[in-house]
Design a protein around this motif. Structure first.
Motif, PDB file in Angstrom:
ATOM      1  N   ALA A   2      45.846  41.151  34.118  1.00 28.99           N
ATOM      2  CA  ALA A   2      46.858  40.143  34.430  1.00 28.99           C
ATOM      3  C   ALA A   2      48.012  40.193  33.429  1.00 28.99           C
ATOM      4  O   ALA A   2      49.186  40.064  33.802  1.00 28.99           O
ATOM      5  CB  ALA A   2      46.231  38.749  34.449  1.00 28.99           C
ATOM      6  N   ALA A  13      44.864  35.640  40.971  1.00 30.73           N
ATOM      7  CA  ALA A  13      43.937  35.845  39.862  1.00 30.73           C
ATOM      8  C   ALA A  13      42.475  35.767  40.266  1.00 30.73           C
ATOM      9  O   ALA A  13      41.607  36.144  39.476  1.00 30.73           O
ATOM     10  CB  ALA A  13      44.227  34.826  38.762  1.00 30.73           C
ATOM     11  N   ILE A  63      43.687  33.081  32.934  1.00 27.78           N
ATOM     12  CA  ILE A  63      44.897  33.826  33.299  1.00 27.78           C
ATOM     13  C   ILE A  63      46.067  32.867  33.487  1.00 27.78           C
ATOM     14  O   ILE A  63      47.198  33.141  33.070  1.00 27.78           O
ATOM     15  CB  ILE A  63      44.639  34.656  34.570  1.00 27.78           C
ATOM     16  CG1 ILE A  63      43.685  35.823  34.241  1.00 27.78           C
ATOM     17  CG2 ILE A  63      45.942  35.189  35.161  1.00 27.78           C
ATOM     18  CD1 ILE A  63      43.130  36.528  35.454  1.00 27.78           C
ATOM     19  N   VAL A 106      50.971  32.435  39.171  1.00 21.38           N
ATOM     20  CA  VAL A 106      49.518  32.647  39.163  1.00 21.38           C
ATOM     21  C   VAL A 106      48.922  31.892  40.348  1.00 21.38           C
ATOM     22  O   VAL A 106      49.118  30.681  40.494  1.00 21.38           O
ATOM     23  CB  VAL A 106      48.869  32.171  37.856  1.00 21.38           C
ATOM     24  CG1 VAL A 106      47.351  32.329  37.928  1.00 21.38           C
ATOM     25  CG2 VAL A 106      49.414  32.966  36.677  1.00 21.38           C
TER      26      VAL A 106
END
Length: 531
Positions: free
Chosen positions: A51, A64, A80, A89
Motif C-alpha cells: 500500500a 485495502a 493502511i 483508501v
C-alpha cells in the motif's frame, strides 16, 4: 500486409503533455481481489508495504481489503488507512449492514476514505445464488448505499456480474445507487465473459440512461478469456473514467486486468487513446517484484511489461535492430517501467555503506535488523559467487523479506545424489531454538530434502507447486525457488534463494511450512478463546 496508418511517435513520448487528455483514475485492488487468489495470502507488514508503494506511485484508489472477512483483514485495512498519505483508501462490503459498518470503521482514519459496496444484478445470480426478485435487489441497493453514504462521503457501488445483466434492470440499479449517494459506479465483468465491443456498448448505453454529472463510471475486468485489459480500455472508450486492476494481474481464477499493462497501454498508445493516468510508471517493476514476493506468485517470463523477457531479444535480426535503433523492436523504453541494466559494482570487498547505497539505487528499503541480516548474506554470497548482479541483491532482499518470525529454519544441508541412488539428505534445522538433525531418502535430491523437513516438522500438507528459476545467467547463478503447500483447504506459499538450488528449495519449503504452522496455531488460539 502493412497497416495503412503509420505511427512515428517516440515510445512513451505521447504522455509528455497529458494536460489535454482525459484523466483516468487507477483503482488498485491487489490487496483485496488479488489476495483472493488461492495461496496468495499476505501478512500485515506485506500489505502495508504494498500500500505504501502504491501511494508513492500515485495510484488514485487503494482497495485495502474486505474488513468483514476476518480480524486480520480489518486490522490491515485500518493500518493502511492510517498510513497512506495521498491515495483514497477503500474497504469492500457486501450489501449487508454489518459489512458496511465494519468497512466504515476500518477506513475511518483514512485521509480520504471510501466504502465500496456491491450486490449481484444478473438473472443467474438472482435466481441461483441470492433467490431475490429485481424489486428486492433494488431495495437492497437503496438501503445499503444510503447506509454507506451516512458513514462516508465517498461511496462506490458495484453491480456484480453486470455484463450478464439486462440493461434496463442494470440502469434501474445504477439510478437507485446514484440517487442514494454513490458517486462511483462500477460495472464489472465479474466472470470475464464480455468482449471489448460488448463492454464498451454497455457503458455507452448505461451512461445514456443514467446521470453522469459528478459520477465516475468504473471498469473491473477478469481475465478468464484473456480480455481483461482489452475490455478495460474498451470500457474507457465507452465513457468509464476509472479502471480497477491489480499488480501482475493477480486475482481470482485467471486474474484481473494488470495495472502495469493498463498504465503502459495508455501511456504508449496516446496517439490512439487520448487519456492519461497519474501513475509513476518507473515504479512498476518494483511493485511487480514486491507483489510477487508477498503473494508467492512468480511472474511468468513472457509477462507483458514486467516479465523477465519483456525487453529481452534473442533473434539475431531483432538484436541487430535494437542495437542500431531501439525503437525498431521496443515500443517502450525499459527505464520507463523501472527496468535497469545489471551492474557488477558490488563484490566481497564492498562495505555496509556501499551496500545500503546500492539498495537505495534499486528502490529497496529494509529496517536496521533486516539490513544487518541482508548484509551478512550478501558477504556470504560474494565469497561464493564471482559476480554479484543487481538481480542477485534483489533476490537476496526478497529472501530476507520472506523470513517472517520463524518456528523452524534451515541451518545446514548435505545431499548425496547420483546415478547409484538412493538420494539422501542430511538436514540440520533450528526448531524453536533447538537444533535437530535428520536424514531422509527420496526419489530424487529435492524429494529427499523435503522428506527430511517432514521428519523434523511433521505435517500432512500436499506439495502443489515447485518452481525454480535462475536469478541471473551462468552456472554460478543464484536459484530462486517457489513452493506452494495445501492442507485442509488452506494454501501457503514460500520462497527461497541461494546459490545452491537444493538449499534454496529447503528454505522455500520450510518457509511455506512455517506459514501453515503459524496459521494453524492462530486458528487454535481463536478456537480456545471462543471456548
Amino acid at each position: 500486409m502493412t497497416d495503412a496508418t503509420t505511427h512515428t511517435a517516440t515510445p512513451s513520448a505521447t504522455q509528455d503533455d497529458p494536460s489535454d487528455r482525459a484523466p483516468i483514475l487507477i483503482f488498485d485492488t491487489t490487496l483485496r481481489d488479488g489476495e483472493q487468489s488461492p495461496g496468495a495470502s499476505m501478512t500485515l507488514d506485506e500489505k502495508v508495504a504494498i500500500a505504501t508503494l502504491l501511494d508513492e506511485m500515485r495510484v488514485d484508489v487503494i482497495e485495502a481489503g474486505f474488513p468483514i472477512a476476518s480480524d486480520g483483514d480489518f486490522e490491515a485495512v485500518s493500518e493502511i488507512a492510517r498510513q497512506v498519505e495521498t491515495s483514497v483508501v477503500c474497504g469492500l462490503a457486501r450489501a449487508i449492514a454489518e459489512d458496511i459498518d465494519r468497512a466504515g470503521e476500518a477506513v475511518r482514519h483514512a485521509r480520504r476514505p471510501r466504502i465500496h459496496t456491491f450486490v449481484s444484478t444478473s438473472p443467474i445470480h438472482l435466481t441461483h445464488q441470492m433467490r431475490k426478485s429485481e424489486d428486492e435487489v433494488e431495495e437492497i441497493v437503496r438501503a445499503t448505499v444510503s447506509r454507506a453514504r451516512n458513514m462516508c462521503d465517498d461511496v462506490e457501488w458495484s453491480g456484480m456480474d453486470a455484463t450478464r445483466t439486462p440493461l434496463p434492470f442494470l440502469a434501474r440499479c445504477v439510478r437507485a445507487a446514484i440517487e442514494c449517494g454513490a458517486t462511483t459506479i462500477n460495472l464489472p465483468d465479474t466472470v470475464g465473459y464480455a468482449t471489448p465491443a460488448e463492454y464498451r456498448a454497455m457503458f455507452e448505453a448505461i451512461r445514456a440512461e443514467c446521470p453522469t454529472d459528478g459520477i465516475v463510471y468504473s471498469t473491473h475486468c477478469h481475465d478468464d478469456l484473456g480480455l481483461a485489459v482489452a475490455n478495460s480500455l474498451a470500457g474507457v472508450e465507452g465513457g468509464a473514467r476509472q479502471i480497477e486492476c491489480t499488480i501482475n494481474g493477480l486475482g481470482e481464477r485467471a486474474g484481473n486486468a494488470a495495472l502495469e499493462e493498463v498504465v503502459m497501454a495508455i501511456r504508449t498508445r496516446g496517439d490512439a487513446m487520448p487519456y492519461a493516468t497519474g501513475v509513476d510508471a518507473a515504479q512498476l517493476m518494483r511493485a511487480s517484484k514486491l507483489v510477487a514476493v508477498a503473494s508467492g506468485f512468480a511472474v511468468q517470463y513472457n509477462k507483458a511489461v514486467v516479465g523477465k523477457n519483456a525487453f529481452a531479444h534473442e533473434s539475431g535480426i531483432h538484436q541487430d535492430g535494437v542495437l542500431k535503433y531501439a525503437e525498431t523492436y521496443e515500443i517502450m523504453r525499459p527505464e520507463d517501467v523501472g527496468v535497469r541494466a545489471s551492474s557488477l559494482v558490488m563484490g566481497k570487498h564492498s562495505g555496509r555503506h556501499a551496500f545500503r547505497q546500492k539498495l537505495a539505487e534499486l528502490g529497496l528499503s529494509v529496517g536496521d535488523n533486516a539490513l544487518q541480516d541482508a548484509f551478512r548474506r550478501f558477504k556470504d554470497l560474494a565469497d561464493r559467487k564471482k559476480h554479484v548482479y543487481d538481480e542477485d541483491i534483489e533476490a537476496l532482499i526478497e529472501d530476507v523479506g520472506e523470513q517472517q518470525p520463524e518456528h523452524a529454519r534451515v541451518m545446514s544441508l548435505t545431499v548425496i545424489a547420483g546415478t547409484g541412488g538412493p538420494q539422501k539428505a542430511i538436514l540440520v534445522m533450528d526448531v524453536a531454538g533447538r537444533h535437530v538433525t535428520e536424514e531422509a531418502t527420496g526419489a530424487g535430491p529435492v524429494d529427499a530434502v523435503f522428506n527430511a523437513v517432514k521428519k523434523i516438522v511433521p505435517h500432512e500438507a500436499k506439495l502443489s507447486l515447485y518452481q525454480v528459476h535462475a536469478v541471473t545467467e551462468g552456472t554460478d547463478a543464484q536459484a530462486e525457488v517457489s513452493v506452494r503447500l495445501e492442507h485442509d483447504g488452506r494454501i501457503e506459499s514460500g520462497r527461497g534463494a541461494d546459490i545452491d538450488t537444493l538449499v534454496a528449495s529447503a528454505k522455500a519449503y520450510v518457509s511455506a511450512v512455517n506459514k501453515l504452522q503459524a496459521r494453524r496455531r492462530l486458528h487454535a488460539q481463536a478456537g480456545a478463546a471462543v471456548a
